[in-house]
Design a protein around this motif. Structure first.
Motif, short mmCIF file in Angstrom:
data_model
loop_
_atom_site.label_atom_id
_atom_site.label_comp_id
_atom_site.label_asym_id
_atom_site.label_seq_id
_atom_site.Cartn_x
_atom_site.Cartn_y
_atom_site.Cartn_z
N ASN A 197 0.86 -1.18 0.00
CA ASN A 197 0.00 0.00 0.00
C ASN A 197 0.90 1.23 0.00
N LYS A 198 0.32 2.41 0.10
CA LYS A 198 1.10 3.63 -0.02
C LYS A 198 2.12 3.77 1.10
N ASP A 199 1.72 3.46 2.33
CA ASP A 199 2.64 3.58 3.46
C ASP A 199 3.79 2.59 3.34
N GLU A 200 3.48 1.36 2.92
CA GLU A 200 4.52 0.33 2.79
C GLU A 200 5.53 0.71 1.70
N LEU A 201 5.04 1.24 0.58
CA LEU A 201 5.96 1.63 -0.49
C LEU A 201 6.83 2.81 -0.03
N THR A 202 6.23 3.76 0.66
CA THR A 202 7.00 4.89 1.18
C THR A 202 8.09 4.41 2.13
N HIS A 203 7.76 3.48 3.02
CA HIS A 203 8.75 2.93 3.95
C HIS A 203 9.87 2.22 3.19
N HIS A 204 9.50 1.45 2.19
CA HIS A 204 10.48 0.73 1.37
C HIS A 204 11.46 1.71 0.71
N LEU A 205 10.94 2.75 0.10
CA LEU A 205 11.79 3.71 -0.60
C LEU A 205 12.68 4.47 0.37
N GLU A 206 12.12 4.87 1.51
CA GLU A 206 12.91 5.61 2.49
C GLU A 206 14.03 4.75 3.08
N HIS A 207 13.74 3.46 3.26
CA HIS A 207 14.76 2.55 3.80
C HIS A 207 15.96 2.48 2.86
N TRP A 208 15.71 2.31 1.56
CA TRP A 208 16.83 2.16 0.64
C TRP A 208 17.52 3.48 0.35
N LYS A 209 16.78 4.57 0.47
CA LYS A 209 17.44 5.88 0.40
C LYS A 209 18.46 6.03 1.53
N SER A 210 18.07 5.58 2.73
CA SER A 210 18.97 5.65 3.88
C SER A 210 20.18 4.74 3.69
N GLU A 211 19.96 3.53 3.16
CA GLU A 211 21.06 2.60 2.90
C GLU A 211 22.06 3.20 1.92
N ILE A 212 21.54 3.81 0.88
CA ILE A 212 22.42 4.44 -0.12
C ILE A 212 23.17 5.61 0.52
N GLY A 213 22.47 6.38 1.36
CA GLY A 213 23.09 7.53 2.01
C GLY A 213 24.22 7.14 2.95
N ARG A 214 24.12 5.93 3.56
CA ARG A 214 25.17 5.49 4.49
C ARG A 214 26.44 5.06 3.76
N SER A 215 26.30 4.59 2.54
CA SER A 215 27.49 4.16 1.78
C SER A 215 27.32 4.54 0.31
N PRO A 216 27.30 5.83 0.01
CA PRO A 216 27.05 6.27 -1.37
C PRO A 216 28.09 5.79 -2.37
N LYS B 266 11.49 11.88 -4.61
CA LYS B 266 12.19 11.26 -3.48
C LYS B 266 13.68 11.06 -3.76
N PHE B 267 14.05 10.98 -5.04
CA PHE B 267 15.43 10.69 -5.38
C PHE B 267 16.14 11.89 -6.00
N SER B 268 15.55 13.06 -5.84
CA SER B 268 16.20 14.28 -6.32
C SER B 268 17.47 14.53 -5.51
N ALA B 269 18.37 15.33 -6.05
CA ALA B 269 19.66 15.57 -5.40
C ALA B 269 19.54 16.11 -3.97
N PRO B 270 18.62 17.07 -3.70
CA PRO B 270 18.51 17.56 -2.32
C PRO B 270 17.98 16.52 -1.34
N LEU B 271 17.04 15.66 -1.79
CA LEU B 271 16.42 14.70 -0.88
C LEU B 271 17.17 13.38 -0.81
N CYS B 272 18.00 13.10 -1.81
CA CYS B 272 18.78 11.86 -1.81
C CYS B 272 20.20 12.18 -2.29
#
Length: 384
Positions: free
Chosen positions: A59-78, A117-123
């Protein structure tokens, strides 16, 4: 050759895995419309060396959580992520001029919210890096029609907030996208998979997308049903994107050395050591080879893939051509050739790396010192 200019105009793709490939597929309405297409996408992204993450019926919340999780993973080791991809299989539409795709419970998720969600300022972990979206969803309710044609014969170094996007969609805005009603297979997803896996060692993403658009517009089953589909490409890429990881910064750091016996060495004009080709002492007519061998189509209608035989017989080291589809899906086409040819119809140069993690690894590259076509392949990637 000025390699620095190539590095400035080509995305770096050197990590394994290249990055995250998120596949979201909806099977609430009918499982057959997601499963086979999901398998094709998974096969494709894994074949391109991506880490595949699959999400079914969020659902919408689950997809948002999924995307935010992997954004954080990428941010930790870009530095470990060269690229990000998001693929969707399901339904979609347009309302008040804004496109959306449907999640569980018919929740709408706007395309623009996904991209943002994946724009340069947000990701920032993906700033300046390519972000690919393959979206199998309708973009409206209009049916496509076909017509018979009568015809006569300085990339920027600054990443803006929405730069480096590549979006591939199955139809033009306002139009429907089609599935096979019998088996749920998407001609769009199948074509994307076949072209990406069949051409990624030779072509950049833009060229492959153009080939996908052409193949979809000429799709015989759709045309027989009185339907048509126009694949749409939206891109803000600032550089050429190659999935093979060669043109993105590896090749400039190679130093080529000789592989054979000393009496077989000769110097080329750019002072590289190369093979004196004793295995084909009879001169090869490169024009004839190009015309007869380079553009073979297999029985599936795809450009045949060049391979090297490693079988311990009289054909060892000989080039042959076969279907470019993955194992289990290949037709039985095969044609034997003479030697590996680069894009400019010149016999490829066989060399070996002397430094780094690929030390001792054999590769082929263009031997034309006057007009290098950037052909490059690892020997072990084309051995059958």
């Amino acid at each position: 050759m000025d390699w620095s200019s190539d590095e400035d105009s080509i995305y770096t793709m050197i990590n394994k895995p290249r990055g995250i490939a998120s596949i979201v597929y909806m099977t609430d309405d009918d499982p057959k419309y997601g499963e086979k297409n999901r398998q094709w996408l998974k096969e494709m992204w894994e074949g391109l060396d991506f880490q595949v993450i699959e999400v079914n019926n969020p659902n919408k919340d689950e997809l948002t959580h999924h995307l935010e999780h992997w954004k954080s993973e990428i941010g930790r080791s870009p530095s470990k992520h060269d690229c990000f991809s998001f693929s969707f299989i399901g339904h979609g539409g347009i309302k008040n001029g804004e496109e959306y795709f449907l999640l569980r419970n018919q929740e709408e998720y706007k395309f623009i919210d996904l991209y943002a969600k994946f724009s340069a300022p947000l990701c920032p972990g993906l700033a300046g890096k390519p972000k690919l979206f393959i979206l199998q969803a309708c973009r409206g309710a209009q049916n496509g029609i076909s017509v018979e044609l009568f015809t006569s014969a300085s990339p920027s170094s600054i990443a803006t907030d929405m730069s480096d996007y590549f979006i591939l969609q199955p139809c033009f805005i306002g139009y429907k996208s089609y599935f096979n009603s019998q088996n749920g297979q998407s001609p769009f997803i199948e074509t994307v998979k076949d072209v990406f896996l069949g051409e990624y060692r030779d072509n950049d993403v833009q060229t492959m997308a153009t080939n996908i658009t052409r193949k979809i517009s000429n799709n015989t089953p759709l045309l027989k049903d009185g339907k048509s589909q126009t694949t749409t490409i939206t891109t803000t890429l600032r550089k050429a994107l190659y999935f093979d990881g060669i043109r993105g910064g590896i090749l400039p750091r190679f130093k080529s050395i000789h592989l054979g016996a000393s009496n077989n060495v000769k110097k080329s004009k750019d002072n590289r050591k190369t093979f004196k080709d004793d295995t084909t002492s009879n001169k090869v007519d490169t024009k004839k080879v190009n015309a007869d061998e380079k553009d073979f189509l297999c029985k599936c209608g795809l450009q045949a893939k060049q391979r090297l035989s490693k079988q311990d017989d009289e054909n060892k080291g000989r080039v042959f051509y076969r279907c470019s589809k993955s194992k289990g899906m290949q037709c039985d086409f095969i044609h034997w050739g003479n030697k590996l040819m680069c894009k400019c119809s010149t016999p490829a140069l066989k060399l070996v790396t002397s430094k780094g993690g690929n030390k001792g690894r054999v590769f082929f590259q263009c031997s034309n010192t006057h007009k290098n076509c950037r052909f490059f392949r690892w020997e072990d990637s084309i051995l059958e």
